[in-house]
Design an enzyme around this catalytic site. Structure first.
Site, PDB file in Angstrom:
ATOM      1  N   LYS A 197     -11.969  -5.162 -17.420  1.00  0.00           N
ATOM      2  CA  LYS A 197     -12.683  -4.292 -18.355  1.00  0.00           C
ATOM      3  C   LYS A 197     -12.743  -2.845 -17.859  1.00  0.00           C
ATOM      4  O   LYS A 197     -12.408  -1.907 -18.594  1.00  0.00           O
ATOM      5  CB  LYS A 197     -14.110  -4.821 -18.548  1.00  0.00           C
ATOM      6  CG  LYS A 197     -15.013  -3.874 -19.326  1.00  0.00           C
ATOM      7  CD  LYS A 197     -16.479  -4.175 -19.110  1.00  0.00           C
ATOM      8  CE  LYS A 197     -17.327  -3.053 -19.667  1.00  0.00           C
ATOM      9  NZ  LYS A 197     -18.730  -3.157 -19.293  1.00  0.00           N
ATOM     10  N   ASN A 198     -13.174  -2.637 -16.621  1.00  0.00           N
ATOM     11  CA  ASN A 198     -13.390  -1.279 -16.128  1.00  0.00           C
ATOM     12  C   ASN A 198     -12.081  -0.494 -16.040  1.00  0.00           C
ATOM     13  O   ASN A 198     -12.050   0.703 -16.321  1.00  0.00           O
ATOM     14  CB  ASN A 198     -14.093  -1.316 -14.773  1.00  0.00           C
ATOM     15  CG  ASN A 198     -15.531  -1.802 -14.887  1.00  0.00           C
ATOM     16  OD1 ASN A 198     -16.134  -1.721 -15.958  1.00  0.00           O
ATOM     17  ND2 ASN A 198     -16.083  -2.312 -13.806  1.00  0.00           N
ATOM     18  N   ARG A 239     -20.922   2.865 -23.144  1.00  0.00           N
ATOM     19  CA  ARG A 239     -20.921   3.535 -21.846  1.00  0.00           C
ATOM     20  C   ARG A 239     -19.543   4.122 -21.526  1.00  0.00           C
ATOM     21  O   ARG A 239     -19.426   5.221 -20.981  1.00  0.00           O
ATOM     22  CB  ARG A 239     -21.328   2.534 -20.763  1.00  0.00           C
ATOM     23  CG  ARG A 239     -21.303   3.090 -19.335  1.00  0.00           C
ATOM     24  CD  ARG A 239     -22.470   3.974 -19.065  1.00  0.00           C
ATOM     25  NE  ARG A 239     -22.366   4.626 -17.756  1.00  0.00           N
ATOM     26  CZ  ARG A 239     -23.202   5.548 -17.331  1.00  0.00           C
ATOM     27  NH1 ARG A 239     -24.204   5.935 -18.089  1.00  0.00           N
ATOM     28  NH2 ARG A 239     -23.051   6.111 -16.154  1.00  0.00           N
ATOM     29  N   ASP A 263     -25.413  -1.116 -20.204  1.00  0.00           N
ATOM     30  CA  ASP A 263     -26.396  -2.045 -19.667  1.00  0.00           C
ATOM     31  C   ASP A 263     -27.722  -1.359 -19.359  1.00  0.00           C
ATOM     32  O   ASP A 263     -27.752  -0.203 -18.943  1.00  0.00           O
ATOM     33  CB  ASP A 263     -25.868  -2.670 -18.370  1.00  0.00           C
ATOM     34  CG  ASP A 263     -24.689  -3.593 -18.618  1.00  0.00           C
ATOM     35  OD1 ASP A 263     -24.677  -4.234 -19.673  1.00  0.00           O
ATOM     36  OD2 ASP A 263     -23.801  -3.669 -17.764  1.00  0.00           O
ATOM     37  N   ASP A 278     -21.569  -5.428  -9.222  1.00  0.00           N
ATOM     38  CA  ASP A 278     -21.463  -6.244 -10.435  1.00  0.00           C
ATOM     39  C   ASP A 278     -21.481  -7.738 -10.154  1.00  0.00           C
ATOM     40  O   ASP A 278     -21.656  -8.533 -11.084  1.00  0.00           O
ATOM     41  CB  ASP A 278     -20.180  -5.890 -11.198  1.00  0.00           C
ATOM     42  CG  ASP A 278     -20.294  -4.584 -11.960  1.00  0.00           C
ATOM     43  OD1 ASP A 278     -21.427  -4.075 -12.086  1.00  0.00           O
ATOM     44  OD2 ASP A 278     -19.265  -4.062 -12.422  1.00  0.00           O
TER      45      ASP A 278
END
Length: 437
Positions: free
Chosen positions: A22-23, A97, A121, A321
């Site tokens: 994802k990142n 974000r 988040d 994380d």
């Protein structure tokens, strides 16, 4: 708001393949704004945050061609700059974000960007100072409207100008944003104390293939010589290390032999070692990880016999994380461990839900929690819970899978933001998870 209904106590077995990271995907997709030429990206995770970013780019005028599942070509040759001033654009950015990662490319290519305070988040204050400090060192000026929570940033001259930048923290998104701004700046930029996570390395390698001049990739000292323009390329996203760690946690708690396929082991860093410190047995097989059934596992002590502590830190340290998953796994270990979450002051508050399920956890303060393991002698109890963020959400799902009875997790859209079709993939291993809307 969707919910998961989880029938706990079932063993999981089989093979599972991690999604794309994802990142990394958020970074490299935003980097397509740096060129007017096509950029093809493969292994894109089809998760909520990434899908929302792609839809936002389409509405900005980026041409997106879907070549297949997780495979898309982006071409930003006709952007609608007026749309980026609209209330709709600003409102959508506040819910995503990853939208902050568009700032560097837009500033580099068009000389200005409007940035609403981004969402994401609810894990405590997440400042953007590092990003804007870097932009200002490159010759940009910024202003902040506290009423609307909107940042305005623009270049003082036609092009940004390279400079020496010492970051106050090794921020991953801050580093990525500054890199994307610097690749089109005039002259040389040096970024010291840069984040060096594999995903930042991947972004740099993609930019180099597009024509950027970046040296020091993989270190915390990057040297970037700006170029006039960038071209197109192809790029494949790494497997998601956080999802791999989550699957290790699931295998430890409820697995009866699980193989995690194609993990890009050399890019996992300290993650396997962190689980081994909790006593989890695993085997590295080629580019796969096999986790046998764990009838019990015992937390290590330090060499001098002192109390084990696990703390997050910048790469190659332990990613923050995964602390939520490690806490759940520790709840069924033999022994005790102190977790120290340094980065976000609200991330550990989810442990109250684990305590309600029967876990023995002492929340010392917003940053530290002591877990006293059950040694798998006391099963967690099913409960109704709400997912506060992506990582706490997956941790609660792991707890529910191991619990006695039927649990319900509300607000699972938070989990969807980071995990692709998670219930279908776990059900294929033997889990019993249903989704209710």
């Amino acid at each position: 708001m969707a919910s998961f209904i989880i029938e706990g106590g079932h063993e999981l077995q089989g093979e599972i393949t991690p999604q794309g990271a994802k990142n990394e995907a958020l970074q490299v997709i935003c980097a397509t704004l740096l060129t007017s030429e096509p950029v093809r990206i493969k292994n894109i995770p089809e998760i909520l945050d990434v899908n929302n970013l792609i839809r936002l780019l389409i509405d900005m005028g980026v041409k997106v061609t879907h070549n297949g599942r997780g495979d898309a070509t982006f071409q930003a040759n006709e952007l609608n700059l007026e749309f980026m001033k609209s209330d709709e654009y600003l409102e959508r950015c506040t819910r995503l974000r990853g939208s902050v990662l568009m700032t560097g490319p837009l500033l580099a290519r068009y000389g200005r960007a409007t940035v609403p305070k981004p969402g994401g988040d609810k894990i405590g204050r997440r400042r953007l100072d590092t990003h804007f400090f870097g932009f200002m060192k490159l010759g940009a000026v910024s202003s902040y409207n506290p009423i609307d929570s909107i940042y305005e940033i623009k270049a003082e001259r036609e092009h940004l100008k390279g400079n020496y930048i010492l970051l106050d923290e090794a921020s991953v998104t801050g580093t990525a944003n500054i890199i994307m701004a610097a690749v089109l700046a005039e002259g040389e930029t040096t970024i010291y104390n840069a984040a060096c996570e594999p995903y930042v390395q991947q972004l740099c390698k993609m930019l180099v293939r597009m024509g950027a001049d970046i040296k020091g990739i993989g270190s915390n000292l990057l040297t970037i010589n700006g170029v006039m323009r960038l071209g197109g390329t192809e790029h494949t996203v790494l497997p998601d290390m956080i999802e791999i760690g989550s699957f290790i946690g699931i295998a430890a708690m409820v697995g009866n032999g699980i193989t995690i396929k194609n993990v890009s082991y050399e890019n996992l860093g300290i993650i396997p070692y962190a689980f081994k410190r909790l006593g989890i047995k695993m085997e590295h097989r080629g580019d796969d990880i096999y986790i046998p059934k764990q009838d019990e596992y015992e937390i290590e002590s330090f060499i001098d016999g002192s109390f084990m502590t696990l703390a997050d830190s910048p790469w190659p340290g332990l990613t923050p994380d995964l602390l939520s998953v490690l806490i759940v796994v520790a709840s069924q270990a033999k022994g005790s461990v102190l977790f120290h979450q340094k980065m976000f002051e609200s991330r550990l508050f989810f442990v109250d839900k684990l305590i309600d399920m029967g876990a023995q956890i002492i929340l010392c303060d917003p940053h530290r929690a002591v877990v006293v393991g059950h040694n798998k002698q006391l099963q967690l109890r099913a409960r109704r819970m709400v997912s506060p963020d992506i990582r706490a959400g997956i941790a609660l799902l792991i707890a529910a899978l191991s619990a006695d009875g039927i649990s319900r997790i509300d607000n699972v859209e938070q989990i969807d933001r980071g995990y692709q079709e998670i219930e279908q993939r776990l059900n294929a291993l033997g889990a019993r998870i249903s989704r209710q809307r």
